[in-house]
Design an enzyme around this catalytic site. Structure first.
Site, PDB file in Angstrom:
ATOM      1  N   SER A  88      31.778   5.587  43.135  1.00  0.00           N
ATOM      2  CA  SER A  88      30.508   5.964  42.502  1.00  0.00           C
ATOM      3  C   SER A  88      30.647   6.265  41.011  1.00  0.00           C
ATOM      4  O   SER A  88      29.745   6.839  40.405  1.00  0.00           O
ATOM      5  CB  SER A  88      29.869   7.150  43.233  1.00  0.00           C
ATOM      6  OG  SER A  88      30.809   8.156  43.470  1.00  0.00           O
ATOM      7  N   THR A 241      24.729  16.762  40.521  1.00  0.00           N
ATOM      8  CA  THR A 241      25.054  15.558  41.273  1.00  0.00           C
ATOM      9  C   THR A 241      24.043  15.432  42.406  1.00  0.00           C
ATOM     10  O   THR A 241      23.343  16.379  42.740  1.00  0.00           O
ATOM     11  CB  THR A 241      26.500  15.616  41.807  1.00  0.00           C
ATOM     12  OG1 THR A 241      26.812  14.376  42.455  1.00  0.00           O
ATOM     13  CG2 THR A 241      26.690  16.758  42.787  1.00  0.00           C
TER      14      THR A 241
END
Ligand code: ASP
Length: 329
Positions: A88, A241
């Site tokens: 990611s 996040t």
């Protein structure tokens, strides 16, 4: 374990503060007094989202040898950017629905200088391009082809960032083409890193390949100053996040820093921001957002909507990973 020990002390002050909405000065004065006493032995500190232990090690090396928080966070987040197994961030990151790996990153220092790149392709270290934007241009943010051209002009190399593994997964995804961000996917490695150096200066960096299989051109919170990252040298730093759209809607990292400005400990500040997200997002049971904060005294902590969010810490007494507290029990 500054997050726990000092949280208990500060929550007493914070509780009084929440109840009366006054005594800000009294609270910060006593906090400063105790911090002055502890500061020399307790700085530096670096924290980062998820299990980015190796990134913290690299950042710690910079901090421990007297380097700046800014150099530390850049060096630290370059670790997952270059890691092919990190799915990611950077190289090896999952692509958008058209098979393009598009990267977002930003960096901010103690003095509120900041730089950002978004929708950047073919460059392995977007964080270093963001730093160049900060230091060598009159702008804060460059995106897409403009960011790419700027990177090339500054000596960055064009690279293919889509690995075989990411390509295979994407081709499999195309069979259904269902877009549904997965909560805590693979422990997630999108990295937001915050550091305070030996001189007491704060900096932060955030870098990601964003949500897997997003629409082409989608940019999340991570490169948005105030959403994915915010630093105020007088107060502290915060990063986020999880589902970027939900973070942007509440200007999440800025909100966390403002909560710390009001006297909250980093854990409580993150919790307040998570509660804001929950209030604004009817679908919050199906999404994850996590915050991480570090204040100017070196205290830190995180909070998330869901179980499963963790953060990594490196401080004088060594490295450790903490499971974040969370809202939905
Ligand atoms: N916040 C990032 C984004 O929405 C992804 C993540 O942190 O997992 O792009």
């Amino acid at each position: 374990m500054k997050s726990r020990r000092k949280f208990i002390r500060n929550s007493l002050a914070g509780g009084a503060l929440l109840g009366t909405a006054i005594h800000l000065e009294a609270c910060s004065t006593s906090d400063q007094a105790e911090t002055t006493e502890e500061k020399p032995s307790e700085l530096p500190v670096v924290v980062s989202t998820w299990n980015n232990v190796k990134a913290n090690e690299v950042a710690w090396g910079v901090l421990d040898s007297g380097g700046s928080a800014l150099d530390a966070v850049e060096a630290g987040v370059k670790v997952p950017e270059a890691d092919v197994n990190d799915r990611s961030v950077g190289y090896g990151g999952r692509p958008d629905r058209d098979g393009n790996v598009t990267l977002d990153a930003c960096i901010m220092d103690h003095g509120s200088n900041c730089g950002s790149v978004a929708f950047l392709q073919h460059i392995k270290h977007p964080i270093s391009v963001a730093r160049k934007v900060m230091e060598d241009t009159p702008h804060v943010m460059l995106v897409g082809n403009g960011a790419f051209q700027f990177a090339l002009e500054n000596g960055f190399e064009k690279e293919d960032l889509l690995t075989d593994k990411s390509r295979e997964e994407w081709e499999k995804w195309l069979q259904t083409s269902e877009y549904k961000p997965v909560i805590n996917i693979e422990m997630h490695d999108t990295i937001g890193m915050l550091a305070i150096d030996q001189a007491g200066k704060l900096s932060g960096a955030c870098t990601t390949s964003g949500a897997a299989y997003k629409m082409q051109g989608r940019v999340g919170d991570s490169p948005i100053i105030g959403a994915g990252l915010f630093v105020d040298g007088d107060i502290g730093a915060a990063t986020a996040t999880g589902l970027g759209e939900a973070v942007i809607k509440v200007a999440g990292s800025h909100l966390v820093v403002e909560m710390m400005r009001q006297g909250l400990h980093p854990v409580e500040a993150c919790k307040a921001a998570v509660e804001r997200v929950i209030n604004k997002e009817p679908d919050h049971k199906n999404l994850q957002v996590g915050f991480l904060a570090l204040n100017k005294h070196g205290e830190y902590g995180g909070y998330a909507i869901q179980k499963g969010y963790s953060y990594a810490v490196y401080e004088r007494n060594g490295p450790h990973t903490d499971d974040s507290e969370f809202a939905l029990k």
